[in-house]
Design an enzyme around this catalytic site. Structure first.
Site, PDB file in Angstrom:
ATOM      1  CB  SER A 197      -0.948   0.021   1.196  1.00  0.00           C
ATOM      2  OG  SER A 197      -1.997  -0.883   0.970  1.00  0.00           O
ATOM      3  CE  LYS A 251      -3.797   0.701  -1.113  1.00  0.00           C
ATOM      4  NZ  LYS A 251      -4.484   0.302   0.141  1.00  0.00           N
ATOM      5  CE1 TYR A 308      -4.177  -1.302  -5.209  1.00  0.00           C
ATOM      6  CE2 TYR A 308      -4.481  -3.684  -5.103  1.00  0.00           C
ATOM      7  CZ  TYR A 308      -4.361  -2.464  -4.464  1.00  0.00           C
ATOM      8  OH  TYR A 308      -4.405  -2.400  -3.083  1.00  0.00           O
ATOM      9  CE1 TYR A 329      -5.031   1.607   4.063  1.00  0.00           C
ATOM     10  CE2 TYR A 329      -3.369   0.686   5.492  1.00  0.00           C
ATOM     11  CZ  TYR A 329      -3.831   0.961   4.239  1.00  0.00           C
ATOM     12  OH  TYR A 329      -3.102   0.614   3.155  1.00  0.00           O
ATOM     13  CB  VAL A 377      -0.195  -5.591   3.816  1.00  0.00           C
ATOM     14  CG1 VAL A 377       0.074  -6.197   2.461  1.00  0.00           C
ATOM     15  CG2 VAL A 377      -0.778  -6.611   4.760  1.00  0.00           C
TER      16      VAL A 377
HETATM   17  O1  DON Z   1      -4.354  -4.821  -2.111  1.00  0.00           O
HETATM   18  C1  DON Z   1      -3.892  -5.345  -1.117  1.00  0.00           C
HETATM   19  O2  DON Z   1      -4.617  -5.855  -0.247  1.00  0.00           O
HETATM   20  C2  DON Z   1      -2.388  -5.320  -0.921  1.00  0.00           C
HETATM   21  N1  DON Z   1      -1.711  -5.456  -2.169  1.00  0.00           N
HETATM   22  C3  DON Z   1      -1.966  -4.040  -0.280  1.00  0.00           C
HETATM   23  C4  DON Z   1      -2.692  -3.772   1.022  1.00  0.00           C
HETATM   24  C5  DON Z   1      -1.867  -3.056   2.014  1.00  0.00           C
HETATM   25  O3  DON Z   1      -0.667  -2.912   1.884  1.00  0.00           O
HETATM   26  C6  DON Z   1      -2.555  -2.582   3.225  1.00  0.00           C
HETATM   27  N2  DON Z   1      -1.608  -1.961   4.131  1.00  0.00           N
HETATM   28  N3  DON Z   1      -1.325  -2.125   5.223  1.00  0.00           N
END
Ligand code: DON
Length: 310
Positions: free
Chosen positions: A66, A69, A194, A246, A264
């Protein structure tokens, strides 16, 4: 002359002191490849004006997840401008986790609340200019090569494959938004871009340089030229404060007061207005999906060196 607030020795000793906090977190399970990361990895790099301080596993490669983003948001804003981007995604924090679908149902029109939750990030990625998925991810990589001054950065195909096999929630979010005319085009191609964006692989030093540029109004520390227009850098940094962690963003703003974004993989990028950027990796996550030891490190640094922007 370096004006970094910390030296290698101090940073190394802080990592050793805070390493036990990793044990309070747990490894993510929904992307199996991330579950395989070494939970004891702990690295940090601090960058300012071409000077760097680094400790622990600062050279280890990990995926952005994330954290990507903030970079895709900057690129989409540079491609299309604010009016278009914010017609597809809102500017408000949520009290919900990053993969929430609930707000999409409740909002009318059902555009995602902000670009940091998955739904919002998918809408933003759909706006990256390019005639094909390959061109879009290629443009994002070129942008990251500029931000890091590291042309070797690429997509970790193994992590992308692992996420692709477990992407049904993001698939659902995309098709939901398409059915409500928030986004258009081929959703499978969008998901592919994505997922690749989340699987871009770099190290703490690269990430710290990105943080430095976002922090200092988009300015390239080598050339002095703006890689990101100042207004867009400001927008991105503001989202880092209001939505970067978040549903833990409010608490983190009080405890650390540093514009930052988590992923993540256990990655964190921090962007201070004086051009100090930080990149951190520690994979075990707290209950809200943020690196447990990484957050503790930022909070400790903020307290010890008065880094809060507030
Ligand atoms: O889309 C997803 O769920 C993961 N590729 C990225 C989510 C993420 O990094 C949330 N952060 N803590």
């Amino acid at each position: 002359m370096s004006s970094l607030f910390i030296d290698n020795k101090e940073l190394e000793s802080l990592l050793q002191t805070l390493q036990p906090y990793a044990k309070t977190g747990s490894m993510p399970t929904y992307i199996p490849e991330l579950n395989q990361m070494n939970p004891d990895l702990f690295g940090c790099a601090v960058y300012k004006d071409e000077h760097i301080v680094a400790a622990g596993s600062a050279d280890f490669l990990f995926t952005l997840q994330s954290v990507s983003k903030v970079i895709s948001l900057a690129l989409a804003l540079m491609d299309h401008g604010e009016e278009k981007v914010f017609s597809k995604v809102g500017m408000e924090p949520t009290g919900d986790p990053f993969h929430t679908i609930q707000a999409l149902e409740e909002e009318k029109p059902s555009k995602p609340l902000n670009p940091m939750i998955n739904a919002g990030a998918l809408a933003v990625t759909s706006l990256i200019a390019g005639n094909s998925g390959d061109e879009k991810i290629g443009r994002l990589l070129t942008f990251i090569h500029e931000l890091t001054d590291n042309p070797s950065i690429s997509v970790c195909e193994k992590t992308a494959k692992s996420e692709r096999e477990n992407a049904d929630l993001n698939r659902a979010l995309s098709y939901f938004m398409k059915s409500h005319d928030v986004i258009d085009g081929d959703m499978e191609s969008l998901l592919d871009v994505y997922i690749k964006q989340c699987s871009i692989q770099l190290n703490c030093k690269d990430l710290a340089r990105i943080g430095s540029i976002i922090g200092k109004k988009g300015r390239d520390p080598n050339s002095g030229r703006n890689i990101i227009p100042p207004r867009i850098a400001r927008i991105v940094k503001t989202f880092m404060v209001t939505c970067g962690m978040y549903n833990a963003s409010g608490e983190f703003a009080i405890k650390a007061g540093i514009p930052a974004k988590s992923g993540v993989s256990g990655a964190l990028v921090a962007a201070l207005p004086d051009g100090t950027g930080m990149g951190i990796i520690s994979p075990p996550l707290d209950k809200k999906g943020n690196s447990a030891a990484g957050l503790k490190l930022l909070e400790t640094l903020a307290e010890k060196y008065s880094l809060s922007i507030f």
